[in-house]
Write an enzyme that holds these catalytic residues in place. Sequence first.
Site, PDB file in Angstrom:
ATOM      1  N   ALA A  76       0.832  -1.205   0.000  1.00  0.00           N
ATOM      2  CA  ALA A  76       0.000   0.000   0.000  1.00  0.00           C
ATOM      3  C   ALA A  76       0.867   1.255   0.000  1.00  0.00           C
ATOM      4  CB  ALA A  76      -0.940   0.000   1.202  1.00  0.00           C
ATOM      5  N   GLY A  97      -4.720  11.266  -2.183  1.00  0.00           N
ATOM      6  CA  GLY A  97      -4.087  12.544  -2.533  1.00  0.00           C
ATOM      7  C   GLY A  97      -2.643  12.432  -2.995  1.00  0.00           C
ATOM      8  N   ALA A  98      -2.104  11.223  -3.110  1.00  0.00           N
ATOM      9  CA  ALA A  98      -0.684  11.069  -3.498  1.00  0.00           C
ATOM     10  C   ALA A  98      -0.454   9.747  -4.201  1.00  0.00           C
ATOM     11  CB  ALA A  98       0.214  11.155  -2.263  1.00  0.00           C
ATOM     12  N   ILE A 112      -5.438  -0.401  -3.902  1.00  0.00           N
ATOM     13  CA  ILE A 112      -4.527  -1.417  -3.388  1.00  0.00           C
ATOM     14  C   ILE A 112      -4.938  -2.822  -3.859  1.00  0.00           C
ATOM     15  CG2 ILE A 112      -3.421  -2.371  -1.309  1.00  0.00           C
ATOM     16  CD1 ILE A 112      -2.875   0.705  -2.086  1.00  0.00           C
ATOM     17  N   GLU A 142       9.316  -4.373  -9.867  1.00  0.00           N
ATOM     18  CA  GLU A 142       7.871  -4.271 -10.178  1.00  0.00           C
ATOM     19  C   GLU A 142       7.691  -3.743 -11.602  1.00  0.00           C
ATOM     20  OE1 GLU A 142       5.540  -1.595  -7.707  1.00  0.00           O
ATOM     21  OE2 GLU A 142       3.704  -2.077  -8.800  1.00  0.00           O
ATOM     22  N   LEU A 183      -8.035  -5.916 -36.308  1.00  0.00           N
ATOM     23  CA  LEU A 183      -7.967  -7.064 -37.230  1.00  0.00           C
ATOM     24  C   LEU A 183      -9.130  -8.038 -37.011  1.00  0.00           C
ATOM     25  CD1 LEU A 183      -4.129  -7.849 -37.192  1.00  0.00           C
ATOM     26  CD2 LEU A 183      -5.474  -7.078 -39.171  1.00  0.00           C
ATOM     27  N   GLY A 231     -15.640  -6.492 -35.904  1.00  0.00           N
ATOM     28  CA  GLY A 231     -16.661  -6.417 -34.851  1.00  0.00           C
ATOM     29  C   GLY A 231     -16.485  -7.480 -33.793  1.00  0.00           C
ATOM     30  N   GLY A 263       4.061   3.367 -11.508  1.00  0.00           N
ATOM     31  CA  GLY A 263       4.791   4.541 -12.034  1.00  0.00           C
ATOM     32  C   GLY A 263       4.314   4.812 -13.443  1.00  0.00           C
ATOM     33  N   THR A 264       3.767   6.013 -13.659  1.00  0.00           N
ATOM     34  CA  THR A 264       3.141   6.301 -14.963  1.00  0.00           C
ATOM     35  C   THR A 264       4.196   6.519 -16.053  1.00  0.00           C
ATOM     36  OG1 THR A 264       3.159   8.688 -14.592  1.00  0.00           O
ATOM     37  CG2 THR A 264       1.221   7.479 -13.792  1.00  0.00           C
TER      38      THR A 264
HETATM   39  C1  LIG Z   1      -5.782  -1.448 -11.068  1.00  0.00           C
HETATM   40  C2  LIG Z   1      -4.782  -0.714 -10.241  1.00  0.00           C
HETATM   41  C3  LIG Z   1      -4.006  -1.408  -9.325  1.00  0.00           C
HETATM   42  C4  LIG Z   1      -3.098  -0.723  -8.497  1.00  0.00           C
HETATM   43  N1  LIG Z   1      -2.411  -1.400  -7.518  1.00  0.00           N
HETATM   44  C5  LIG Z   1      -1.703  -0.696  -6.600  1.00  0.00           C
HETATM   45  C6  LIG Z   1      -1.153  -1.348  -5.458  1.00  0.00           C
HETATM   46  O1  LIG Z   1      -1.259  -2.568  -5.278  1.00  0.00           O
HETATM   47  N2  LIG Z   1      -0.485  -0.593  -4.544  1.00  0.00           N
HETATM   48  C7  LIG Z   1      -0.330   0.766  -4.680  1.00  0.00           C
HETATM   49  O2  LIG Z   1       0.269   1.383  -3.833  1.00  0.00           O
HETATM   50  N3  LIG Z   1      -0.836   1.407  -5.773  1.00  0.00           N
HETATM   51  C8  LIG Z   1      -1.529   0.714  -6.717  1.00  0.00           C
HETATM   52  N4  LIG Z   1      -2.061   1.365  -7.807  1.00  0.00           N
HETATM   53  C9  LIG Z   1      -1.847   2.803  -7.950  1.00  0.00           C
HETATM   54  C10 LIG Z   1      -0.939   3.223  -9.098  1.00  0.00           C
HETATM   55  O3  LIG Z   1       0.390   2.861  -8.844  1.00  0.00           O
HETATM   56  C11 LIG Z   1      -1.142   4.740  -9.287  1.00  0.00           C
HETATM   57  O4  LIG Z   1      -2.433   4.912  -9.845  1.00  0.00           O
HETATM   58  C12 LIG Z   1      -0.084   5.395 -10.140  1.00  0.00           C
HETATM   59  O5  LIG Z   1       1.162   5.382  -9.499  1.00  0.00           O
HETATM   60  C13 LIG Z   1      -0.446   6.846 -10.491  1.00  0.00           C
HETATM   61  O6  LIG Z   1      -0.804   7.583  -9.370  1.00  0.00           O
HETATM   62  P1  LIG Z   1      -2.185   8.420  -9.369  1.00  0.00           P
HETATM   63  O7  LIG Z   1      -3.267   7.505  -9.807  1.00  0.00           O
HETATM   64  O8  LIG Z   1      -2.342   9.087  -8.056  1.00  0.00           O
HETATM   65  O9  LIG Z   1      -2.010   9.513 -10.506  1.00  0.00           O
HETATM   66  P2  LIG Z   1      -1.358  10.971 -10.328  1.00  0.00           P
HETATM   67  O10 LIG Z   1      -0.053  10.867  -9.661  1.00  0.00           O
HETATM   68  O11 LIG Z   1      -2.366  11.894  -9.753  1.00  0.00           O
HETATM   69  O12 LIG Z   1      -1.124  11.357 -11.864  1.00  0.00           O
HETATM   70  C14 LIG Z   1      -2.168  11.850 -12.703  1.00  0.00           C
HETATM   71  C15 LIG Z   1      -1.522  12.218 -14.050  1.00  0.00           C
HETATM   72  O13 LIG Z   1      -0.558  13.252 -13.834  1.00  0.00           O
HETATM   73  C16 LIG Z   1       0.694  12.852 -14.356  1.00  0.00           C
HETATM   74  N5  LIG Z   1       1.801  13.379 -13.544  1.00  0.00           N
HETATM   75  C17 LIG Z   1       1.970  13.316 -12.206  1.00  0.00           C
HETATM   76  N6  LIG Z   1       3.133  13.856 -11.847  1.00  0.00           N
HETATM   77  C18 LIG Z   1       3.722  14.301 -12.991  1.00  0.00           C
HETATM   78  C19 LIG Z   1       4.968  14.942 -13.298  1.00  0.00           C
HETATM   79  N7  LIG Z   1       5.869  15.225 -12.349  1.00  0.00           N
HETATM   80  N8  LIG Z   1       5.223  15.246 -14.594  1.00  0.00           N
HETATM   81  C20 LIG Z   1       4.333  14.962 -15.564  1.00  0.00           C
HETATM   82  N9  LIG Z   1       3.156  14.338 -15.347  1.00  0.00           N
HETATM   83  C21 LIG Z   1       2.858  14.008 -14.078  1.00  0.00           C
HETATM   84  C22 LIG Z   1       0.681  11.324 -14.279  1.00  0.00           C
HETATM   85  O14 LIG Z   1       1.622  10.763 -15.168  1.00  0.00           O
HETATM   86  C23 LIG Z   1      -0.766  11.046 -14.676  1.00  0.00           C
HETATM   87  O15 LIG Z   1      -0.882  11.075 -16.071  1.00  0.00           O
HETATM   88  C24 LIG Z   1      -2.926   0.687  -8.662  1.00  0.00           C
HETATM   89  C25 LIG Z   1      -3.686   1.374  -9.616  1.00  0.00           C
HETATM   90  C26 LIG Z   1      -4.614   0.706 -10.388  1.00  0.00           C
HETATM   91  C27 LIG Z   1      -5.446   1.487 -11.365  1.00  0.00           C
END
Ligand SMILES: Cc1cc2nc3c(=O)[nH]c(=O)nc-3n(C[C@H](O)[C@H](O)[C@H](O)COP(=O)(O)OP(=O)(O)OC[C@H]3O[C@@H](n4cnc5c(N)ncnc54)[C@H](O)[C@@H]3O)c2cc1C
Length: 382
Positions: free
Chosen positions: A129, A134-135, A162, A246, A341, A344, A368-369
């Site tokens: 977790a 908010g983060a 989570i 990860e 490919l 429908g 990590g996005t």
């Molecule tokens: C199905 C699922 C399973 C998950 N499982 C877990 C888990 O087991 N444990 C856990 O801890 N988390 C989990 N997560 C959370 C996941 O790791 C987060 O959703 C992800 O890290 C992004 O955080 P956020 O959703 O708060 O997006 P935010 O951080 O709010 O980001 C929103 C957008 O802003 C962009 N952004 C943010 N900062 C910057 C920057 N500095 N520069 C440019 N763009 C930026 C992001 O790339 C994104 O496009 C899960 C999420 C999902 C959907």
Amino acid sequence: MKPMADQLFLSEEHRIFRTQVRKFVQTHLSPNVDQWERDKTFPREVYQKMGESGLLGVGIPEAYGGSGGDLFHSTILAEELTRSGSSGLGASLGTISIAMPPVLIAGTETQKTTWLPKVCSGQWISALAVTEPGAGSDVASVRTRAVRDGDHYIVNGAKTFITSGTRADIITTVVRTGGDGFGGISLLAIEPDPPGFHVSRHLAKLGWPASDTAELAFEDLRVPVENLIGPENGGFGILMQNFATERLTLAITAVEMAQMAYEESLKYTRQRQAFGRPLTGFQVTRHKLAEMATGIDLCRTYNYALASQIVAGQSPIKEVAMAKNASTDMACRVIDQAVQLHGGFGYMREYLVERLYRDIRIFPIGGGTREIMNEIISKTLG
Ligand SMILES: Cc1cc2nc3c(=O)[nH]c(=O)nc-3n(C[C@H](O)[C@H](O)[C@H](O)COP(=O)(O)OP(=O)(O)OC[C@H]3O[C@@H](n4cnc5c(N)ncnc54)[C@H](O)[C@@H]3O)c2cc1C
């Protein structure tokens, strides 16, 4: 012919392991996956079955109830679980691989001998977790607070998204024990204990329906000080080490999903007739398939090369970020083409490519996005 990655990096022992895992998946998982996806859950006993077969403890030393093995065993496991047809099932069964490495890296001997055998056997489910309402990307700003009170911490805060959160028995939780920023972060193993702990929501999602995704709340939850993993305020570095494997696992899983979409497309376009010939009779279809195969092979080989560096003790942080972006973007593109490919039929629930299309969307976000990976890469540019 075997993929280049297989020829370059896998031993005979790895290949035997793949056969064992595949047999387990085909016997115990694949026949049930469609039902579990409809049920939006799967039986808890699956963990025990995985544990009995030694598949939960891959990568964890035998001394702690694991079955040993290197990162290629974990890679093979991730690929074969994905081939069950549900990467969401794989994600839930695989939370041990994100929740327990911090214990292995920084835990005490007592923590290792108490917790790891229970999780490796499937008796306990584990979760990690980090994310809060908010983060997310900005991990250093988490607000869940753990305040020392004698031989306990009092924890208050919330976590969201989570995986395995609703039924986890041990949750490696990122908490704030110190001041602002990454220097005030610790890792605490939380054993859910009502009323201080509760699952506030079971979240509904675009994909991964069988995987449990939860929002958790902590209200004056008392956690023994012995549950601190690593030094107080020293959690951030441990977490960063965890992220590397990860992210590589997410890249590897995405490639396997692309591989499945490619295989489905090849089968389908060979038999589907249009304008008096199979779809593969059109050059545009053959070129699409060629591009899919190329992307898959290149990404797989790069990912395996990184796994090999990690096995050799290196920390290719930037390259893992590159691998995650390249593999997940390639997989999103390949799976989108696979749906196209299939025409429908690709939009229909009974076709695997439809599920892959929904499931792949989390990969450029979770762990990590794409944008955060690009931040990591750009910091090392000359
Ligand atoms: C199905 C699922 C399973 C998950 N499982 C877990 C888990 O087991 N444990 C856990 O801890 N988390 C989990 N997560 C959370 C996941 O790791 C987060 O959703 C992800 O890290 C992004 O955080 P956020 O959703 O708060 O997006 P935010 O951080 O709010 O980001 C929103 C957008 O802003 C962009 N952004 C943010 N900062 C910057 C920057 N500095 N520069 C440019 N763009 C930026 C992001 O790339 C994104 O496009 C899960 C999420 C999902 C959907």
